[in-house]
Scaffold this motif. Sequence first.
Motif, PDB file in Angstrom:
ATOM      1  N   GLY A   6       0.775  -1.243   0.000  1.00 16.66           N
ATOM      2  CA  GLY A   6       0.000   0.000   0.000  1.00 16.66           C
ATOM      3  C   GLY A   6       0.805   1.290   0.000  1.00 16.66           C
ATOM      4  O   GLY A   6       0.248   2.375   0.038  1.00 16.66           O
ATOM      5  N   PRO A  48      -2.860   1.231   6.066  1.00 16.95           N
ATOM      6  CA  PRO A  48      -4.336   1.275   6.025  1.00 16.95           C
ATOM      7  C   PRO A  48      -4.832   2.052   4.803  1.00 16.95           C
ATOM      8  O   PRO A  48      -4.206   3.040   4.402  1.00 16.95           O
ATOM      9  CB  PRO A  48      -4.703   2.020   7.317  1.00 16.95           C
ATOM     10  N   ARG A  49      -5.932   1.614   4.230  1.00 20.93           N
ATOM     11  CA  ARG A  49      -6.434   2.242   2.995  1.00 20.93           C
ATOM     12  C   ARG A  49      -6.658   3.741   3.161  1.00 20.93           C
ATOM     13  O   ARG A  49      -6.429   4.523   2.254  1.00 20.93           O
ATOM     14  CB  ARG A  49      -7.750   1.585   2.565  1.00 20.93           C
ATOM     15  N   ARG A  74      -3.688   5.881   2.226  1.00 27.71           N
ATOM     16  CA  ARG A  74      -3.047   5.787   0.900  1.00 27.71           C
ATOM     17  C   ARG A  74      -3.450   6.990   0.056  1.00 27.71           C
ATOM     18  O   ARG A  74      -4.319   6.896  -0.813  1.00 27.71           O
ATOM     19  CB  ARG A  74      -3.466   4.480   0.215  1.00 27.71           C
ATOM     20  N   THR A  75      -2.819   8.116   0.340  1.00 27.73           N
ATOM     21  CA  THR A  75      -3.276   9.367  -0.286  1.00 27.73           C
ATOM     22  C   THR A  75      -2.392   9.811  -1.450  1.00 27.73           C
ATOM     23  O   THR A  75      -2.743  10.709  -2.185  1.00 27.73           O
ATOM     24  CB  THR A  75      -3.275  10.495   0.765  1.00 27.73           C
TER      25      THR A  75
END
Length: 440
Positions: free
Chosen positions: A250, A377-378, A381-382
Amino acid sequence: MTLPVALSGTDVIGQAKTGTGKTLGFGLPLLERVTVPADVEAGRATPEQLTDAPQALVVVPTRELCTQVTNDLLTAGKVRNVRVLAIYGGRAYEPQVEALKKGVDIIVGTPGRLLDLAGQKKLDLSHIRSLVLDEADEMLDLGFLPDVERIMNYLPPKRQTMLFSATMPGAVIGLARRYMTQPTHIRAVSEDGEGATVANTTQHVFRAHNMDKPELVSRILQAEGRGLAMIFCRTKRTAADIAEQLEKRGFASGAVHGDLGQGAREQALRAFRNGKVDVLVCTDVAARGIDVEGVTHVINYQTPEDEKTFLHRVGRTGRAGKKGIAVTLVDWDDIPRWQLINKALQLEFHDPVETYSTSPHLYELMNIPAGTKGILPRAERTRAGLDAENVEDLGETGGRGGRGGRDGGRDSRDGGRDGGRDGGRGSRDGGRDRDGGRDG
């Protein structure tokens, strides 16, 4: 310290820690001493003194450093309208030859491509008044010395020569004795004394198991306050593998190593500078002189070859007065090598603490939030990621299948013998890239 001496036209040997501003130490005098139309308008020069041939030459060991020095000089030379051109292998000749025809004031280049163009009479070095050898010790390590000496034979005997290097091995001093006249040796030592690394970089050294390293690194990358991070590997295969693993976990990661084409290497560095990617996995090709703002963490995934490489890797953070964190992961079988580096640099990590991704002291020292796992963590993921950065078509030479120019690989430390098998025998250009040995 360098500016007054260099501006007077005296030969200079400059020695300072990495990250202390050597580029402008030689760059400003070069920009100031070339004759440009602005000088004629101001009455400082006559129209006859103007020339389209380059008046200053900067020789650098790697392509990445070449583009960076060029950009720094372009920025600093904007007001005086100084024309600066980067000349390096791995990309098409034509645009470089076109730019030379139009006229250039300062050239920044890697030895192989400079020699190619000078040999073909496309590059006229007879008007050079100032020569700079940047990272001279690295040129020796890469076996560039004969090339550098051949370049010097193209230059007028009466010129200013400046040599910059973080360390001064005997061969560099020998080079200086042969080609410089009464040079002034300037050695900058900072207030924090003789420490080899910059004082505002915090060092951590952990004994880590190879199988646990990807998990361990993933957790360190989630430390609080982490900005951009650079991860250094000894081999190209490891670099490619880690970049891929981190992406699966990620993280927005990119890679820079000798197996990648020039376009892909530049794409990854650009994405890293622009913040689309915040983790750059690289071999030592990117450890020299690369200056990216906001690098807070450097992780030595594999122990470096020697203390010089260690200094250059760690020097990517804590630059220009900012704080940085350097983490070195030492494998069991790398302990003897690490102990030599530790002794040479007088660090206090003779016996690194055994550390796993679950060790409480890792969380505490690295400021990792409790409960952090090895997958990002999703919600966090920026970043846009590597694919958001376009790959330029550079008309690449050499490397895969092409028979291109001489210098594609010799100027990048880490390529392995990749000229041989896949570059076709005609390109002397994949070659001498140093860290491929093992996996190349």
